[in-house]
Design a protein around this motif. Structure first.
Motif, PDB file in Angstrom:
ATOM      1  N   GLY A   1      -4.023  -4.993  -0.428  1.00  0.00           N
ATOM      2  CA  GLY A   1      -3.051  -4.930   0.584  1.00  0.00           C
ATOM      3  C   GLY A   1      -3.829  -5.104   2.024  1.00  0.00           C
ATOM      4  O   GLY A   1      -3.370  -5.958   2.756  1.00  0.00           O
ATOM      5  N   SER A   2      -5.153  -4.798   2.090  1.00  0.00           N
ATOM      6  CA  SER A   2      -6.068  -5.087   3.165  1.00  0.00           C
ATOM      7  C   SER A   2      -6.363  -6.559   3.482  1.00  0.00           C
ATOM      8  O   SER A   2      -6.392  -7.110   4.210  1.00  0.00           O
TER       9      SER A   2
ATOM     10  N   ASN B   1      -0.711   3.039   6.488  1.00  0.00           N
ATOM     11  CA  ASN B   1      -2.057   2.797   7.149  1.00  0.00           C
ATOM     12  C   ASN B   1      -1.656   2.219   8.504  1.00  0.00           C
ATOM     13  O   ASN B   1      -1.448   1.145   8.832  1.00  0.00           O
TER      14      ASN B   1
ATOM     15  N   ILE C   1       0.880  -1.197   0.016  1.00  0.00           N
ATOM     16  CA  ILE C   1       0.034   0.164   0.031  1.00  0.00           C
ATOM     17  C   ILE C   1       0.752   1.379   0.095  1.00  0.00           C
ATOM     18  O   ILE C   1       0.657   2.300  -0.771  1.00  0.00           O
TER      19      ILE C   1
ATOM     20  N   GLU D   1     -11.120   3.006   1.815  1.00  0.00           N
ATOM     21  CA  GLU D   1     -10.473   3.826   0.712  1.00  0.00           C
ATOM     22  C   GLU D   1     -11.121   4.935  -0.146  1.00  0.00           C
ATOM     23  O   GLU D   1     -10.761   5.936   0.136  1.00  0.00           O
TER      24      GLU D   1
ATOM     25  N   HIS E   1      -3.702  -0.578   9.364  1.00  0.00           N
ATOM     26  CA  HIS E   1      -3.264  -2.173   8.876  1.00  0.00           C
ATOM     27  C   HIS E   1      -3.513  -3.385  10.020  1.00  0.00           C
ATOM     28  O   HIS E   1      -3.926  -4.632   9.698  1.00  0.00           O
TER      29      HIS E   1
ATOM     30  N   VAL F   1      -5.527  -1.577  -5.063  1.00  0.00           N
ATOM     31  CA  VAL F   1      -4.258  -1.744  -4.360  1.00  0.00           C
ATOM     32  C   VAL F   1      -4.713  -1.670  -2.957  1.00  0.00           C
ATOM     33  O   VAL F   1      -4.215  -2.720  -2.156  1.00  0.00           O
ATOM     34  N   PHE F   2      -5.411  -0.772  -2.562  1.00  0.00           N
ATOM     35  CA  PHE F   2      -5.510  -0.782  -0.956  1.00  0.00           C
ATOM     36  C   PHE F   2      -6.529  -1.810  -0.562  1.00  0.00           C
ATOM     37  O   PHE F   2      -6.190  -2.607   0.702  1.00  0.00           O
TER      38      PHE F   2
END
Lengths: 332, 293
Positions: free
Chosen positions: B201-202, B38, B30, B84, B41, B197-198
């Motif tokens: 990543g999450s 983040n 991210i 996001e 996260h 992408v977010f």
């Protein structure tokens, strides 16, 4: 984004905003009245309200000291609880191990924190922006785990509890006046720092570091000085906490604790001296109220914080300044 | 110290490294594309773990573990995508303090909601029967589940490497890091790409939580403590670098194993010292690039 040239921070507007708001004399008179009203507190406030104020006054110093870095230096530290905790532990550890007089420990506490800040700053300030924030956070956690693990010295996760303050201070009114007095003096000293030539140069390092550097200013030296001064007053605030609560425990050093003064500054407004102080009052009173009435105070705090960050970059104080109707014409 | 001890200590270090990589990889992915740290996260990781623990409490049978491993990342990715679109998208142009505070607010909100849904008691998820025994490695018995965690980390690392280096999507992500304007001009919906992408990543955080859940108790403090480890690993490796995260995780795994072996009461402090030393020498991390922030 990455490709975007770094915009001058919102703070750039501070020079334009400096002359807004209340007239200095009116402001000074108003503050004097508030301090007098606080000093007379024991005459009209209950025990629990006084205790609450003791806590808030310490937090106000904590927030204002953190904001010396955040608002004036443009340095986002997520590690100021390190120095807050050191201030509290200095008194508690002295009481447990060394048995020197309380007043000596109380006077030494901010210096111990400042010394720690010097070494932390020496390393952390080499890193920039986000890395600086994360490095200060790592230092916060380092002190936290050390305090938690070395239980034979620090009492471990339970911390240190006991009658660590002299009997005279344990009298509720005396304790209150003592904390109020120290907090007012500390805030005045911090304010003096922000308006001194040093404070102005610190702002210069925030707004145009390259330019300040090329004009012969030692940017690193100024930032380190600010870090040490901030550490000193965070330590003092921590010592006040030990007076108020008569204990020290690892959570005082935690990164979440470091987030508190940052939030207070953002809520109140980090681009004015009084913003963090106002933020500390609002934050703590609201927290007390919400903890008593709902289980979801963190949720509400998060939402309020989001609203302030997204829609009021100058915090509540900034909002108030913009809102003064007779000032609107003068604003560019 | 004989060979068996070395093998066991080495495998434990690899297990620690694997679980650290699993949590740090998504954070670094991210950051690499969005330039956002983040703070929530770790909380998303906790959601993955809670999801797994809840699923387990509901039935307790082995095959649900595999379902959880598949569904938990999707569940957490959806939370990430919502966050996001509603929040992070508004602050990409603002300075890093604002971004940190937005994700910090998200951390507060998600932690509170987790408390509301799952309470303060700690839950646990068991290992599936097929992975609950011990396996022979290099002449020693070692928990099979720990080997599974190492395998997951390796698989995740390879998948990310392939994604970023071998697919169109990966090229676009890397282009977004360098020059989002040109990428947008060439017909890519950069906004949607960032959301994706977010979410990925999450999702990786959610997957990590689901994988780790059977190894430890799942409690509300999990997100708050794990995010610090994730920061350390990502920062040591250099923010935004997946290879860096792998190196950072390995380094921390070894430092922690050595620390626990020789000086147990100081071991937790060692990882912070490792990070401080690395950053004092290289202020942008081992694999990090100097960027204008």
């Amino acid at each position: 984004m990455a490709a975007q040239p770094a915009l001058p921070p919102v703070a750039d507007q501070i020079s334009r905003k400096r002359d807004q708001g209340l007239h200095p004399a009116v402001l000074a008179a108003g503050l004097a009245v508030i301090v007098l009203m606080l000093a007379a507190g024991p005459d009209y406030l209950g025990q629990s309200a006084l205790l609450e104020l003791e806590l808030i006054l310490g937090l106000a110093v904590f927030a204002a000291a953190t904001n010396l870095l955040l608002g004036y230096g443009g340095l986002v530290s997520f590690g100021q609880a390190t120095f807050y905790g050191i201030g509290a532990y200095a008194i508690a550890l002295n009481w447990m191990h060394w048995k020197l007089p309380f007043w000596l420990a109380f006077s030494a506490a901010p210096f111990a924190a400042a010394l720690a800040a010097f070494f932390v700053g020496l390393i952390a300030l080499r890193a920039r922006k986000l890395y600086f924030a994360l490095l200060t956070l790592a230092f916060s956690q380092l002190f936290y785990v050390v305090a938690e693990q070395q239980y034979h010295f620090t009492g471990g996760a339970n911390g240190i509890f006991g009658k660590m303050i002299p009997p005279a201070l344990a009298v509720p009114q005396n304790g209150y006046w003592f904390i109020l007095g120290v907090a007012v003096v500390a805030l005045l000293a911090l304010w003096k720092i922000t308006v001194s030539p040093f404070g102005l140069l610190l702002r210069a390092t925030r707004e145009r570091p390259e330019r300040a550097e090329s004009l012969g200013l030692n940017v690193f030296g100024h930032q380190l000085m600010a870090f040490v001064l901030s550490g000193f007053f965070c330590g003092l605030a921590g010592a006040l906490y030990a007076v108020y609560n008569q204990n020290a425990y690892p959570e005082l050093l935690d990164w979440v604790k470091s987030g508190d003064p940052v939030m207070m500054s953002v809520i109140g407004g980090m681009y004015s001296f009084l913003g963090p102080v106002v933020g500390a009052f609002i934050y703590e009173i609201a927290r007390q109220f919400l903890v008593g009435t709902t289980r979801d105070w963190q949720l509400i705090l998060g939402v309020v914080l989001l609203v302030i960050i997204l829609f009021m970059p100058d915090g509540l104080i900034g909002q108030f300044k913009h809102g003064l109707p007779w000032r609107k014409g003068g604003r560019k | 110290m004989n060979l068996q001890v070395i093998v066991i200590e080495g495998l434990s270090a690899m297990t620690t490294a694997a679980s650290l990589f699993i949590i740090a990889a998504g954070l670094s992915l991210i950051f690499g594309a969005l330039r956002v740290i983040n703070v929530a996260h770790g909380t998303l990781y906790m959601y993955g773990a809670y999801f797994m623990a809840t699923l387990f409490a509901a039935s307790g049978s082995g095959w649900l573990f595999w379902v959880g491993l598949l569904v938990a990342p999707l569940f957490v990715a959806a939370i990430g995508a919502i966050a996001e679109v509603t929040l992070l998208r508004r602050v990409y142009e603002r300075d890093h303090l604002v971004q940190l505070l937005v994700t910090y607010s998200l951390f507060l909100i998600l932690s509170d909601l987790a408390l509301r849904f799952w309470g303060t008691a700690s839950l646990s998820a068991n290992q599936p029967p097929s992975l609950s025994g011990a396996a022979m490695v290099g002449g020693v018995m070692f928990p099979a589940y720990d080997l599974f965690v190492i395998g997951c980390a390796v698989a995740m690392g390879l998948a990310l490497w392939a994604l970023l280096g071998r697919t169109m999507l990966g090229w676009k992500i890397r282009a977004a890091v360098e020059d989002p304007e040109t990428l947008a001009a060439s017909g890519t919906n950069v906004k949607r790409l960032f959301t994706l992408v977010f979410a990925i990543g999450s999702g990786l955080a959610g997957f990590g939580g689901a994988v780790i859940a059977p190894l430890q108790s799942v409690d509300p403090g999990m997100g708050q403590s794990v995010i610090v480890s994730a920061f350390i690993v990502a920062v040591i490796g250099g923010l935004g670098s997946i290879a860096g995260a792998a190196i950072g995780a390995t380094l921390i795994g070894i430092v922690e194993a050595v620390g626990i072996f020789y000086l147990p009461s100081w071991a937790p402090a060692f990882i912070f010292v490792a990070m401080i030393v690395v950053l004092a020498v290289r202020p942008v991390g081992l694999m990090g690039q100097k960027l204008g922030y």
